[in-house]
Design an enzyme around this catalytic site. Structure first.
Site, PDB file in Angstrom:
ATOM      1  N   TYR A  50      -0.750   4.802  14.038  1.00  0.00           N
ATOM      2  CA  TYR A  50      -0.733   5.619  13.468  1.00  0.00           C
ATOM      3  C   TYR A  50      -0.502   7.324  13.356  1.00  0.00           C
ATOM      4  CZ  TYR A  50      -2.841   2.359   9.959  1.00  0.00           C
ATOM      5  OH  TYR A  50      -3.678   1.542   8.789  1.00  0.00           O
ATOM      6  N   ASN A  74      -2.403   9.092  -0.230  1.00  0.00           N
ATOM      7  CA  ASN A  74      -2.212   7.916   0.353  1.00  0.00           C
ATOM      8  C   ASN A  74      -4.209   7.437   0.233  1.00  0.00           C
ATOM      9  OD1 ASN A  74      -2.214   5.937   2.565  1.00  0.00           O
ATOM     10  ND2 ASN A  74      -2.104   7.456   4.782  1.00  0.00           N
ATOM     11  N   HIS A 116       2.476   6.670   2.982  1.00  0.00           N
ATOM     12  CA  HIS A 116       1.578   5.651   4.153  1.00  0.00           C
ATOM     13  C   HIS A 116       2.301   6.068   5.437  1.00  0.00           C
ATOM     14  CE1 HIS A 116      -0.144   3.156   1.637  1.00  0.00           C
ATOM     15  NE2 HIS A 116       0.696   2.847   1.023  1.00  0.00           N
ATOM     16  N   LEU A 117       1.867   6.011   6.327  1.00  0.00           N
ATOM     17  CA  LEU A 117       2.195   6.734   7.800  1.00  0.00           C
ATOM     18  C   LEU A 117       2.693   5.806   8.242  1.00  0.00           C
ATOM     19  CD1 LEU A 117      -1.040   7.369   8.780  1.00  0.00           C
ATOM     20  CD2 LEU A 117       1.170   9.488   8.712  1.00  0.00           C
ATOM     21  N   SER A 118       2.057   4.808   7.842  1.00  0.00           N
ATOM     22  CA  SER A 118       2.435   2.770   8.140  1.00  0.00           C
ATOM     23  C   SER A 118       3.901   2.091   7.661  1.00  0.00           C
ATOM     24  CB  SER A 118       1.802   2.563   9.363  1.00  0.00           C
ATOM     25  OG  SER A 118       1.201   1.459   7.950  1.00  0.00           O
ATOM     26  N   HIS A 145      -4.069  -1.690  -1.302  1.00  0.00           N
ATOM     27  CA  HIS A 145      -4.059  -3.544  -1.165  1.00  0.00           C
ATOM     28  C   HIS A 145      -5.183  -3.369  -2.082  1.00  0.00           C
ATOM     29  CE1 HIS A 145      -1.508  -1.335   1.518  1.00  0.00           C
ATOM     30  NE2 HIS A 145      -2.495  -1.200   2.869  1.00  0.00           N
ATOM     31  N   ARG A 167      -1.149  -6.468   3.386  1.00  0.00           N
ATOM     32  CA  ARG A 167      -0.958  -5.398   3.640  1.00  0.00           C
ATOM     33  C   ARG A 167       0.436  -4.747   2.399  1.00  0.00           C
ATOM     34  NH1 ARG A 167      -4.135  -2.460   6.501  1.00  0.00           N
ATOM     35  NH2 ARG A 167      -4.399  -3.745   8.085  1.00  0.00           N
ATOM     36  N   ASP A 225      -5.458   2.957 -11.860  1.00  0.00           N
ATOM     37  CA  ASP A 225      -6.169   3.262 -13.284  1.00  0.00           C
ATOM     38  C   ASP A 225      -5.891   4.736 -13.755  1.00  0.00           C
ATOM     39  OD1 ASP A 225      -5.538   0.085 -14.228  1.00  0.00           O
ATOM     40  OD2 ASP A 225      -8.196  -0.130 -14.111  1.00  0.00           O
TER      41      ASP A 225
END
Ligand code: CA2
Length: 145
Positions: free
Chosen positions: A23, A75, A101-103, A81, A112, A88
């Site tokens: 990260y 994020n 997302h960072l990754s 997940h 993921r 909703d």
């Protein structure tokens, strides 16, 4: 000036302290600070909020239009997940939402690869570290222009 809500999900308060190989070394305050500078250049303002609690994130999403925001960057962390409730909530509002997302979640463990929120956002940015948030902000700025 248009205001953007930036939501950070569970465990992202730990950034810079653990798992720097995944990260990065920047803290959440570093990321938010850089994003605020970019927002300024884009003539936008950002409010940031991190929570480890799903319901708190959902409450902020519900209130976002009344709170005067024009769009959201989120994020969702691990809730990406798992959370139908978060999906909703995003689906229930009319503001544009971008997932960041960072990754690169698609290059990691198979659990993921699926995002519950991907189908109800205008776009997803994944894998660029802190730059993912900046790309998301540029995308949102273009969408709102
Ligand atoms: O890559 C991302 O931004 C993620 O949303 C981060 C989540 C992960 O569950 C998603 O699959 C992808 C994890 C956030 C936790 O962040 C940590 C930071 C430092 C140390 C430990 C966790």
């Amino acid at each position: 000036m248009k205001r953007i809500l930036v939501l950070h999900g569970p465990n992202l308060n730990l950034l810079g302290q653990r798992e720097p190989e995944v990260y990065g070394r920047q803290t959440l305050a570093d990321i938010d600070g850089e994003l605020a500078m970019l927002a300024d250049q884009l003539d936008l303002a950002i409010d940031t909020f991190q929570s480890n609690h799903e319901g708190d994130l959902i409450d902020r999403i519900h209130a976002s239009a009344n709170d005067g925001f024009s769009g959201i960057i989120i994020n969702p962390g691990g809730l990406t997940h798992t959370s139908v409730a978060l999906r909703d909530a995003i689906s229930s509002i009319e503001l544009p939402v971008i997932e960041a997302h960072l990754s690169n979640i698609h290059a990691r463990e198979s659990f993921r690869h699926h995002s519950y929120v991907a189908g109800v956002v205008i776009g997803q940015v994944s894998g660029f570290g802190a730059t993912s948030y900046q790309l998301a902000l540029r995308g949102l700025a273009a969408h709102l222009a």
